[in-house]
Design a protein around this motif. Sequence first.
Motif, PDB file in Angstrom:
ATOM      1  N   LYS A   1       0.805  -1.216   0.000  1.00 36.86           N
ATOM      2  CA  LYS A   1       0.000   0.000   0.000  1.00 36.86           C
ATOM      3  C   LYS A   1       0.843   1.273   0.000  1.00 36.86           C
ATOM      4  CE  LYS A   1      -4.085  -1.897   2.345  1.00 36.86           C
ATOM      5  NZ  LYS A   1      -4.981  -1.773   3.521  1.00 36.86           N
ATOM      6  N   SER A   2       2.005   1.239   0.642  1.00 34.93           N
ATOM      7  CA  SER A   2       2.792   2.468   0.794  1.00 34.93           C
ATOM      8  C   SER A   2       3.201   3.106  -0.532  1.00 34.93           C
ATOM      9  CB  SER A   2       4.028   2.200   1.669  1.00 34.93           C
ATOM     10  OG  SER A   2       4.804   1.145   1.152  1.00 34.93           O
ATOM     11  N   PRO A   3       3.684   2.359  -1.540  1.00 37.90           N
ATOM     12  CA  PRO A   3       4.003   3.008  -2.820  1.00 37.90           C
ATOM     13  C   PRO A   3       2.770   3.622  -3.476  1.00 37.90           C
ATOM     14  CG  PRO A   3       5.045   0.857  -2.683  1.00 37.90           C
ATOM     15  CD  PRO A   3       4.065   0.934  -1.551  1.00 37.90           C
ATOM     16  N   ALA A   4       1.634   2.926  -3.396  1.00 42.33           N
ATOM     17  CA  ALA A   4       0.399   3.457  -3.979  1.00 42.33           C
ATOM     18  C   ALA A   4      -0.018   4.735  -3.273  1.00 42.33           C
ATOM     19  CB  ALA A   4      -0.713   2.409  -3.895  1.00 42.33           C
ATOM     20  N   ARG A   5       0.139   4.764  -1.948  1.00 41.81           N
ATOM     21  CA  ARG A   5      -0.225   5.951  -1.171  1.00 41.81           C
ATOM     22  C   ARG A   5       0.683   7.132  -1.527  1.00 41.81           C
ATOM     23  NH1 ARG A   5       0.019   3.711   3.308  1.00 41.81           N
ATOM     24  NH2 ARG A   5      -2.188   3.172   3.537  1.00 41.81           N
ATOM     25  N   ILE A   6       1.971   6.868  -1.681  1.00 40.76           N
ATOM     26  CA  ILE A   6       2.918   7.929  -2.047  1.00 40.76           C
ATOM     27  C   ILE A   6       2.553   8.520  -3.407  1.00 40.76           C
ATOM     28  CG2 ILE A   6       5.312   8.393  -2.725  1.00 40.76           C
ATOM     29  CD1 ILE A   6       6.168   6.343  -0.606  1.00 40.76           C
ATOM     30  N   LEU A   7       2.275   7.643  -4.364  1.00 41.82           N
ATOM     31  CA  LEU A   7       1.915   8.122  -5.699  1.00 41.82           C
ATOM     32  C   LEU A   7       0.628   8.926  -5.654  1.00 41.82           C
ATOM     33  CD1 LEU A   7       2.417   8.140  -8.755  1.00 41.82           C
ATOM     34  CD2 LEU A   7       1.051   6.044  -8.894  1.00 41.82           C
ATOM     35  N   PHE A   8      -0.363   8.432  -4.938  1.00 39.96           N
ATOM     36  CA  PHE A   8      -1.649   9.117  -4.859  1.00 39.96           C
ATOM     37  C   PHE A   8      -1.503  10.529  -4.292  1.00 39.96           C
ATOM     38  CE2 PHE A   8      -5.624  10.161  -2.663  1.00 39.96           C
ATOM     39  CZ  PHE A   8      -6.532  10.011  -3.691  1.00 39.96           C
TER      40      PHE A   8
ATOM     41  N   GLY B   1      -3.360  13.967 -15.612  1.00 39.87           N
ATOM     42  CA  GLY B   1      -4.479  13.058 -15.723  1.00 39.87           C
ATOM     43  C   GLY B   1      -4.541  12.073 -14.572  1.00 39.87           C
ATOM     44  N   ASN B   2      -5.585  11.278 -14.556  1.00 37.68           N
ATOM     45  CA  ASN B   2      -5.787  10.318 -13.481  1.00 37.68           C
ATOM     46  C   ASN B   2      -5.029   9.021 -13.738  1.00 37.68           C
ATOM     47  OD1 ASN B   2      -7.892  11.492 -11.578  1.00 37.68           O
ATOM     48  ND2 ASN B   2      -8.840  11.833 -13.573  1.00 37.68           N
ATOM     49  N   ILE B   3      -4.789   8.302 -12.661  1.00 41.43           N
ATOM     50  CA  ILE B   3      -4.115   7.007 -12.732  1.00 41.43           C
ATOM     51  C   ILE B   3      -5.002   5.958 -12.067  1.00 41.43           C
ATOM     52  CG2 ILE B   3      -2.200   5.649 -11.805  1.00 41.43           C
ATOM     53  CD1 ILE B   3      -0.339   7.805 -12.248  1.00 41.43           C
ATOM     54  N   GLY B   4      -5.099   4.809 -12.708  1.00 43.06           N
ATOM     55  CA  GLY B   4      -5.786   3.695 -12.085  1.00 43.06           C
ATOM     56  C   GLY B   4      -4.800   2.906 -11.232  1.00 43.06           C
ATOM     57  N   TYR B   5      -5.311   2.117 -10.330  1.00 43.25           N
ATOM     58  CA  TYR B   5      -4.454   1.334  -9.440  1.00 43.25           C
ATOM     59  C   TYR B   5      -4.777  -0.146  -9.609  1.00 43.25           C
ATOM     60  CZ  TYR B   5      -3.036   5.734  -7.392  1.00 43.25           C
ATOM     61  OH  TYR B   5      -2.517   6.987  -7.221  1.00 43.25           O
TER      62      TYR B   5
ATOM     63  N   LEU C   1      -9.899   2.739  -8.030  1.00 44.28           N
ATOM     64  CA  LEU C   1      -9.304   3.454  -6.904  1.00 44.28           C
ATOM     65  C   LEU C   1      -9.561   2.638  -5.640  1.00 44.28           C
ATOM     66  CD1 LEU C   1      -7.860   6.104  -6.010  1.00 44.28           C
ATOM     67  CD2 LEU C   1     -10.135   7.001  -5.446  1.00 44.28           C
ATOM     68  N   PRO C   2      -8.512   2.067  -5.024  1.00 43.78           N
ATOM     69  CA  PRO C   2      -8.698   1.247  -3.821  1.00 43.78           C
ATOM     70  C   PRO C   2      -9.318   2.040  -2.681  1.00 43.78           C
ATOM     71  CG  PRO C   2      -6.481   0.992  -4.726  1.00 43.78           C
ATOM     72  CD  PRO C   2      -7.108   2.147  -5.434  1.00 43.78           C
ATOM     73  N   CYS C   3     -10.011   1.364  -1.796  1.00 47.30           N
ATOM     74  CA  CYS C   3     -10.692   2.015  -0.675  1.00 47.30           C
ATOM     75  C   CYS C   3      -9.727   2.818   0.196  1.00 47.30           C
ATOM     76  CB  CYS C   3     -11.427   0.981   0.174  1.00 47.30           C
ATOM     77  SG  CYS C   3     -12.842   0.215  -0.648  1.00 47.30           S
ATOM     78  N   PHE C   4      -8.529   2.280   0.426  1.00 41.57           N
ATOM     79  CA  PHE C   4      -7.612   2.984   1.324  1.00 41.57           C
ATOM     80  C   PHE C   4      -7.133   4.303   0.728  1.00 41.57           C
ATOM     81  CE2 PHE C   4      -4.672   0.470  -1.235  1.00 41.57           C
ATOM     82  CZ  PHE C   4      -3.555   1.291  -1.390  1.00 41.57           C
ATOM     83  N   LEU C   5      -7.189   4.445  -0.598  1.00 41.03           N
ATOM     84  CA  LEU C   5      -6.849   5.722  -1.228  1.00 41.03           C
ATOM     85  C   LEU C   5      -8.068   6.638  -1.295  1.00 41.03           C
ATOM     86  CD1 LEU C   5      -4.503   4.571  -4.142  1.00 41.03           C
ATOM     87  CD2 LEU C   5      -3.892   5.408  -1.872  1.00 41.03           C
ATOM     88  N   ALA C   6      -9.228   6.072  -1.544  1.00 39.31           N
ATOM     89  CA  ALA C   6     -10.453   6.869  -1.544  1.00 39.31           C
ATOM     90  C   ALA C   6     -10.689   7.485  -0.171  1.00 39.31           C
ATOM     91  CB  ALA C   6     -11.643   6.016  -1.949  1.00 39.31           C
ATOM     92  N   ASP C   7     -10.339   6.754   0.885  1.00 42.65           N
ATOM     93  CA  ASP C   7     -10.492   7.276   2.243  1.00 42.65           C
ATOM     94  C   ASP C   7      -9.587   8.477   2.481  1.00 42.65           C
ATOM     95  OD1 ASP C   7     -12.349   5.356   2.801  1.00 42.65           O
ATOM     96  OD2 ASP C   7     -10.949   3.994   3.803  1.00 42.65           O
TER      97      ASP C   7
END
Length: 253
Positions: free
Chosen positions: A102-109, A118-122, A146-152
Amino acid sequence: MNFSLQDDACGHADYPEELSILFIGKELFYSNQTLRSVQTEFGVRAERLDSLDDLPVGSEKPGSTERIVVVDQMMLEDLLARPNDYARLAENGCLAFAYRKKSPARILFERWDRVRFGNIGYLPMNVAPDVWRAILRLLMHEELHLPCFLADIMAATPSAPDVPIEKQPATRTRSPEKLLQYAKLTRREKQVLRLVSRGKSNKAIASKLGITEHTVKLHMHNVAGKIGVSNRTEAAHFYFEVAPNEARSAPVG
């Protein structure tokens, strides 16, 4: 190094022959077997590059081919260092970030400028195969996951009232609901919405994007339904709210 299995691709009624998927990352994460299974399952050409630097000269230029670009989490620093190169590579398709933690995805988000690039899908890589294929199928239809932990994170992030709206980061100043609505638009729908916000006629938009006026009307019909507006003026106001910097300063051409 570049790997392509296009000779093994099987036809599939749901996707055009021009659609391809480009995985950027090491073979450890995207094996030839994975590429072959993607081609067999979806009937599209699947390729892999170790890095963006391995892209053949001229391949980075936008064309008629729709390309889904999936970037591995090991490429996070490079993705953030030259986002425009990756966004341009996926201009006629969509960009996705494949993550195992999750941490790399969170950093990117948190650091990705969605207004400019533009937007990025995960694309989670540690899920069941059927779930992974379902999310990949969404990407092929330009529906970004968009995963729930990023939407939150988006929903919980407060705005900065003392900072002028045009200077606030996109994810911290816009309505979360409207940002999510905007994220549902395809790349082409966003292009049409952007031109509509500048007062362009359907004829001018069609000429600019190389499509028919009828197609422009269809795109606007879809846009109106996704963002909940009833006319072009409301659509323009919506666009200025979710993407004020781009709407005011980005060149039309």
